[in-house]
Design an enzyme around this catalytic site. Structure first.
Site, PDB file in Angstrom:
ATOM      1  N   ASP A 367       0.809  -1.279  -0.114  1.00 46.66           N
ATOM      2  CA  ASP A 367      -0.008  -0.077  -0.029  1.00 46.66           C
ATOM      3  C   ASP A 367       0.942   1.126   0.045  1.00 46.66           C
ATOM      4  O   ASP A 367       1.973   1.144   0.231  1.00 46.66           O
ATOM      5  CB  ASP A 367      -1.069   0.018   1.345  1.00 46.66           C
ATOM      6  CG  ASP A 367      -1.814   1.148   1.403  1.00 46.66           C
ATOM      7  OD1 ASP A 367      -2.327   1.528   0.398  1.00 46.66           O
ATOM      8  OD2 ASP A 367      -1.933   1.547   2.719  1.00 46.66           O
ATOM      9  N   ASP A 714      -6.531  -2.357   3.078  1.00 46.74           N
ATOM     10  CA  ASP A 714      -5.622  -3.446   2.762  1.00 46.74           C
ATOM     11  C   ASP A 714      -5.839  -4.557   3.302  1.00 46.74           C
ATOM     12  O   ASP A 714      -5.170  -5.674   2.859  1.00 46.74           O
ATOM     13  CB  ASP A 714      -4.390  -2.723   3.376  1.00 46.74           C
ATOM     14  CG  ASP A 714      -3.795  -1.724   2.870  1.00 46.74           C
ATOM     15  OD1 ASP A 714      -3.915  -1.165   1.666  1.00 46.74           O
ATOM     16  OD2 ASP A 714      -3.362  -0.592   3.682  1.00 46.74           O
TER      17      ASP A 714
END
Lengths: 1076, 359
Positions: A367, A714
């Site tokens: 991420d 995520d």
């Protein structure tokens, strides 16, 4: 932060039928119950006190290995088959079951502790709120990683409920809406209330995972609870993760079963033949039981040998593997170099079963926000009118943000000295933005910026004395050097991806009309007035410097506008913005027309602070041949900027744009292209798409993947990847809770992989190789003995030795090996990231390595059986008495075996700590101590039938020929291995061998961050299209605001623009694309 | 979130409360020794090992060659008649003896041991080996009258009398007996005296095998064994195995003890007697000359297609005459030497300057 009260609960039950539509009636428990929707409770624990024992045992026996041993135990209870006493299987089995049970029990107690309650736990329909017009402000960082404020607005009709409990309790609206799904950006449904129907869309829904901001309270109706919430639906399935070694081990164990069956078959056939030829004649001495003919005898022998040879798949294998993983997980927890003192966070191995896979990672999916970056922007430098400034102190300004520092006294002097250009510069920063101010107390200002860089710029202006105080749709109030000035806001020319700039047109109190514009330098420079040429040249030079430092730059310009022209433009603007046809194009043309002939003020440089050590970490990981993909919900420019500053993208890389699709037919194409690239950055990805990308790589590349992230967005990717890593202590706990490993800083990833992962992999592989070696050797000796004992399933060793071999005699040394071994130390692991490659290539333990191990143990077993056989054949003790009896031979064979496998262990150990020494010598001593004890008079007299080996140790281990036999078997087992390894190092040295031989330099090389990029940022209004139109429209300001000036409701989530999306891949310049 | 172990509260509260300990163990920095396979260690090790093995081999070979051994297979040949007779089970009770003659050229100096050997007799079959009751043979009275079921099918006779000693092992005891005669140059035939005791392990004789307790001084061994019967194949009951020495009867009869220590392999030899060197002409051992063995041929071998032999042997500290280990050491030593030379050559060519070691 406001409180959110959800009073209208739902009860749950297992959902069996696929839901077509959801029906909810407010305040009608029975009605809602009838649908059995999921409630908020998420049950994480498996057992209670009473179900624990039976359930756990049932589960354990579902494991193939345990069931197999139970089956063996049953076999042993049949007298005709039983070739070993029952205790040889029961003792290990009970031990294993007890240990697993203890572990499962403690795991269950841990998981029963409810997890973090600070997040919204249900999806709500917004009914009413404390704010005007039923507005609530929310932050969705947990959902999509964006930190800007978003606005949701409830229906007017429900807003009338306000916070009156009576009204809420009598609210009888009925909602019909879509079934639970994972689309964060979409919601359809309708509310029927008092006979009227109201349409519901995403703007009226508060999703689980968002955080209320600037809102005192709000009321909502629960639509989806627990696992039905969009967040949970987006989380992806929690699957039990197994490592590739696990899978390989399962394959191997199955093939070992096959091997076992073949061995038993050979011996059974041998027994049949022997019985036919010899057994019948021997029957005088050993009468056969009724009905036992050679075929039946062979059948019984088959099962007897299954019992004896079962040690090729020892039950302790699984226990030892678990212990090793647990130990290596503790090392991660204990590592001080992965401890982050700032928020007191140690690294945590939340899953203890995946360690060795950390040494095999091929792809990392990261991420961006909060993972690579700190998500903190700082105003670092600026260039005003061709002069560059950096760093200043702000103690003179009472309204300054204390956290902001910028030390350049000359700039302060310039500003205080009243330099008009400098004033214009900061005035522009104070006026041209879409930031929302908040002043809870006089003098305490908070800015809510939709992107952190905008916040940084406005904060900079504020600290230099141009304090943005408040705004209304028509005005902006600024304190300019202590003087309150209100500007009339005439127009906001908003930012978008194409324009890459934003402008505002304001009228100052003295009636001057000015357009302030900020944007990407290239764009601004095209629109400058020729008179700005000199400033432009100087600024360009500064911009190059800033960009070289990895800063995100913006050019600022302004222009005064003629009153009459403005009147005319405004009229046309109004027409264009209310017209139905080609509104966008017309507006763009209008903007284009007015943003011309600008006068350059200067440029700003904002640092999107990366976390410490991110570029170095990425460089290290790249050297270890790990591919890094950044998956972010951000837009392309932002992602790219990060790419450059992380060293992931470099100047020499050419760029390729591909339309991105996760549809079936495109998948392979995408993967093929993406895998040719050194770096892949996927932008505009939804949480579930992140998971899909991960799945795609898992599916087609058969590589081990790792996903790292910090936010709820995520979670799906963390769960989908082989290994999920959560960054703790940033956006909340969601990512950490679903992760396998967590730590506080991205840079710890390199230590996790290059040190812990590598070691864990190395240790696990060494362990498996050695473990299979020692057990195959152990077992094959029985096989050879079969040919000498009429295939009667007689064991070579004492039954007690068979029982204790894996559990006691060899357990600790091999554990020592697999807990302490290091081929090279951690500094070397960093210095030579190439050392990571063997893990990715599965070099240390594969089918090939396994076959090598089997051949090796075949050789060893031949030595360990036939040398003692030949050496003892026809010989006697030094006093003429017997030594070739079965018991002495068993003792000799087992001692030879134990010493040979211990020497092999010594050869496999690179790193001899005191513990290893202690375990090795301790185990050998324990062997002799236990052997002498079990063969003692006392044991025989007490347990006559269990210890028939009385005196065997005393009478044979004092014989020189015994020890000479042991010596030569050891030599013959060791010498080929040493010779082979020596030759291998000499002729085909691996990187490990080279590193081990090299000399450690005094200080580890310091890797300098490389920021060679000369590419300038095309600005970063970081996220979606701005809120410009909302700032000016004022369409909700019918009620007088209490504390707030302006609000905006239109959210343009990036998720709304789902497909097709753009992603960008960057390939190394020279590298030609290869089509596999 | 703080990791607490066993519910113990976190010690050391403060800003760095959760910082891991800085111990060498937890930080994986335990001091360690990392030996490596370098030419400096491997090659000397190989040469040293080669030398050690060869020297050991030579020494052992000399030792073994100083021992003497003479084997006589008497299965058939001059014992053909008995061999044929034993094929007929009905004649099991008939006595049969035969004589085997041989010559010893070089005198056997020192202690001489008399062994009998069996070829292809599987004492190591699992079912055979299990068929015994150690409890009975260690003198447990409960086991005497009530043998363990492991002894099946030799637990009791047709009349239900318990067998002592029970089981297949005891039942199949080797029951040939031998008398060795010596005929020297010009001297008459004399019997070679043999000690028939002191042939079993001390632990077996004194711990593992005990006769059941004699209740009072007057009770004879035969009375103790009353209520049991002899094994099927035996001609004599267990308390009457050695008519000459009453202390060598019952479970502590040394022939029985030696037999009960089952051999690991189908071809084996067991100690029968030791030369009594107190009398002339055997004070130095066995002199050279002609020998003959009178054999009471009882043990049938046709059941297992095997053979029987008699072995006379002197021994060394290294045991009997087995040349395998000396030769194995010599071969191994030579192979290691060859290997060491090969490794040295390879190292000389490739590894000495470390060209393969370059990055």
């Amino acid at each position: 932060m406001g409180s959110l009260l959800s009073r209208l609960g739902l009860e749950c039950g297992a959902k069996e039928v696929k839901e077509e539509e959801r029906n909810i009636r407010a305040n009608d428990r029975e009605y809602n119950l009838s649908y059995k929707y999921a409630n908020n409770a998420i049950k994480t624990s498996k057992y209670n006190i009473f179900t624990f024992l039976p359930l756990n045992l049932f589960e354990q026996f579902q494991r193939l290995a345990n069931a197999y041993f139970l089956f063996l135990l049953c076999l042993q209870l049949i007298p005709d088959i039983s070739s070993l006493s029952w205790f040889t299987t029961v003792v290990p089995l009970v031990l294993v079951l007890a240990m697993t049970m203890a572990k499962d029990g403690s795991d269950d107690i841990v998981s029963a502790i409810p997890f973090n309650p600070s997040i919204r736990t249900a999806d709500l329909l917004l009914l009413s709120s404390s704010e005007p017009l039923n507005l609530v402000y929310i932050e969705t960082a947990e959902l999509d990683g964006e930190t800007n404020l978003k606005v949701k607005q409830g229906l007017t009709v429900t807003g009338e409920l306000e916070d009156s409990i009576e009204k809420l309790a009598s609210f009888d609206g009925q909602v019909r809406c879509e079934p639970p799904n994972n689309r964060l950006d979409k919601f359809t449904g309708c509310l029927s209330l008092d006979g009227a129907m109201y349409s519901l869309d995403n703007e009226k829904i508060l999703l689980r995972g968002c955080t209320l901001r600037n809102t005192q309270w709000c009321f909502g109706l629960v639509l989806f609870g627990g696992p039905d919430t969009k967040l949970m639906q987006n989380c992806g399935k929690t699957t039990f993760k197994r490592t590739s070694i696990d899978r390989l081990m399962n394959v191997l164990v199955l093939s070992i079963f096959g091997f076992l069956a073949i061995m038993c078959l050979i011996l059974a056939i041998g027994n049949g033949i022997w019985e036919y030829q010899e057994g019948a004649t021997f029957a005088a001495f050993l009468p056969k039981p009724e009905g036992v003919n050679p075929p039946f005898s062979a059948f019984l022998t088959f099962w007897s040998y299954v019992i004896i040879l079962n040690t090729v798949v020892p039950i302790s294998l699984y226990v030892s593997v678990e212990i090793i993983r647990l130990g290596n997980s503790f090392y991660i927890d204990w590592d001080r170099k992965m401890y982050y003192p700032k928020n007191d966070t140690p690294a945590q191995a939340r899953t203890t079963t995946l360690n060795e896979e950390l040494g095999q990672i091929k792809y990392i999916f990261s991420d961006k926000t909060g993972t690579l970056t700190q998500n903190i922007m700082t105003f670092n430098k600026c260039s005003i009118n061709g002069k560059s400034y950096e760093r200043v102190d702000f103690s003179w300004n009472k309204l300054a943000d204390p956290k902001f520092w910028f030390h350049d006294h000359s700039l302060v002097e310039v500003v205080r000295g009243g330099n008009p250009k400098a004033h214009d510069f900061f005035r522009l920063l104070a006026l041209c933005h879409t930031v929302m101010p908040e002043e809870k107390k006089e003098g305490e200002l908070y800015y809510q910026a939709q992107s952190p860089d905008e916040g940084a710029l406005v904060t900079a202006a504020r600290n230099f004395g141009f304090v943005f105080r408040s705004r209304t749709p028509e005005s902006i109030t600024v304190v300019e050097m202590g003087k309150l000035v209100t500007y009339e806001l005439l127009a906001v020319l908003d930012f978008n991806n194409v324009r890459k700039r934003m402008s505002v047109i304001v009228r100052s109190p003295d009636g001057r009309l000015t357009l302030y514009c900020k944007g990407a330098d290239t764009i601004i420079f095209e629109r400058l007035h020729p008179s700005s040429k000199n400033v432009m040249e100087a600024t360009t030079q500064h911009l190059n410097e800033y960009a070289g430092d990895g800063l995100r730059t913006l050019a600022l310009a302004y222009k005064d506008i003629d009153l009459n022209y403005m009147e005319d433009w405004k009229k046309r603007h109004h027409e264009a913005s209310t017209g139905m046809e080609q509104r966008e194009e017309k507006l763009d043309a209008l903007y284009e027309e007015i943003e011309k002939g600008l006068l350059l003020l200067g440029a700003t440089a904002v640092e999107d602070k990366l976390q410490d050590g991110v570029p170095q970490t990425i460089e290290q990981l790249a050297k270890a041949d790990i591919k890094i993909w950044v998956l972010t919900g951000d837009k392309q420019e932002t992602a790219e900027n990060i790419g450059y500053s992380c060293n992931m993208l470099r100047e020499e890389m050419t760029e390729v744009f591909i339309a991105y699709a996760l549809e079936k037919d495109m998948q392979k194409e995408l993967l093929r292209t993406a895998c040719m690239c050194q770096t892949v950055i996927c932008c505009r990805v939804t949480p579930l798409q992140k998971a899909q990308v991960v799945e795609l790589v898992k599916k087609y590349k058969q590589a081990i993947t790792l996903a790292i992230g910090d936010g709820a967005n995520d979670v799906s990717m963390i769960k989908a990847a082989h290994i999920g890593v959560g960054i703790s202590g940033q956006e909340g706990m969601q990512a950490v809770l679903s992760s396998d490993y967590s730590f506080a800083q991205f840079r710890y990833l390199q230590r996790l992989l290059l040190v812990h992962g590598r070691w864990s992999y190395l240790r696990m592989c060494k362990f498996l190789r050695y473990f299979f070696y020692k057990n195959f050797t152990f077992t094959l000796v029985h096989f050879w003995y079969g040919f000498f004992c009429g295939f009667s399933a007689q064991t070579v060793y004492d039954e007690w030795f068979i029982t204790l071999y894996n559990l006691v005699y060899t357990a600790l040394p091999v554990l020592g090996l697999s807990l302490f071994d290091q081929d090279v130390n951690d500094r070397w692991s960093f210095q030579y990231p190439q050392l990571y490659a063997p893990g990715q290539l599965n070099q240390y333990f594969s089918k090939k390595a396994f076959i090598y191990t089997v051949l090796h143990s075949g050789y060893s077993s031949l030595v360990l059986f036939f040398i003692p056989w030949a050496a003892m054949y026809d010989t006697v003790r030094d006093d003429g008495k017997d030594i070739v009896d079965y018991q002495s031979f068993a003792l000799l064979a087992q001692t030879c075996l134990l010493i040979a496998v211990n020497i092999q262990l010594g050869l496999d150990t690179y790193y001899w700590t005191a513990v290893n020494q202690f375990f090795l010598w301790g185990s050998l001593s324990v062997y002799f101590a236990v052997t002498f004890t079990m063969y003692s008079n006392g044991m025989f007299l007490i347990f006559t039938s269990s210890f028939p080996f009385i005196g065997a140790a005393r009478n044979s281990l004092n014989q020189p020929n015994m020890w000479l036999t042991i010596l030569i078997t050891s030599i013959l087992c060791v010498v080929p291995v040493v010779a082979y390894r020596f030759l291998r190092i000499l002729l085909w040295p691996t990187i490990n061998d080279k590193v081990s031989k090299a000399v450690l330099p005094a200080a580890p090389r310091r890797i300098q961050p490389r920021r060679i990029s000369t590419r300038r940022s095309g600005y970063a209004f970081s996220h979606a299209q701005g809120y410009g139109d909302l700032v000016t429209s004022g369409r909700f300001l019918r009620r007088t605001p209490r504390s707030r000036g302006i609000v905006f409701s239109h959210t343009d989530s990036p998720l709304a623009q789902a497909k097709p999306q753009l992603y960008r891949t960057i390939v190394e310049g020279e590298e030609p694309p290869q089509i596999p | 979130m703080a990791p607490t172990i066993m519910g113990k509260p976190e010690v050391n509260p403060g800003p760095l409360a959760r910082r891991p300990d800085n111990s060498a163990f937890k930080q994986q920095r335990l001091p360690a020794w990392s030996p490596m396979l370098t030419a400096n260690t491997v090659l000397p090790f190989f040469y040293g090992m080669a030398v050690v093995c060869i020297l050991l081999g030579v020494w052992l070979l000399i030792t073994v060659n100083n021992t003497h051994q003479h084997k006589v297979d008497y299965t058939q040949g001059s014992c053909d008649e008995c061999f044929e007779m034993r094929k007929d089970r009905t004649k099991a009770d008939q006595r049969c003896n035969c004589t085997v003659g041989f010559r010893i050229h070089d005198a056997f100096k020192g202690d001489v041991f008399f062994y009998y050997g069996l070829i292809n007799f599987h004492q190591n079959l699992r079912q055979y080996m299990d068929s015994r009751d150690d409890g009975q043979m260690t003198g447990r009275k409960a086991h005497l009258k009530n043998p363990s079921p492991y002894c099946k099918p030799f637990v009791a006779d047709q009349n239900g009398l318990p067998i002592a000693p029970c089981g297949a092992v005891a039942n199949s005891i080797f029951n040939d007996s031998f008398t060795l005669f010596y005929t020297g140059e010009g001297s008459p035939k004399v019997q070679v005296p043999l000690f028939r005791k002191g042939i079993a392990w001390y632990t077996d004789k004194n711990v593992k095998f005990r006769n059941p307790q004699v209740d009072n001084k007057t009770q004879t061994l035969a009375q103790v064994f009353e209520g049991t019967t002899r094994p099927l194949f035996w001609q004599k009951p267990v308390y009457d195995l050695d008519p000459r020495d009453p202390n060598n009867n019952g479970f502590i009869n040394e022939d029985l003890i030696v037999w009960m220590r089952e051999a690991a392999f189908p071809n084996f030899k067991k100690l029968y007697g030791v030369l009594d060197r107190t009398r002339k002409p055997f004070k130095e051992g066995l002199p050279s000359g002609n020998y003959s063995i009178q054999i009471f041929y009882n043990f049938p071998v046709q059941y297992f297609r095997g053979g029987k032999e008699v072995i006379l042997s002197t021994i060394s500290w290294f045991g009997g005459q087995n040349r395998f280990l000396p030769i194995a050491y010599l071969v191994t030593g030579s192979l290691i030497l060859l290997l060491a030379i090969l490794l040295t050559a390879v190292w000389w060519k490739f590894g000495k300057n470390g060209q393969n070691m370059e990055e």
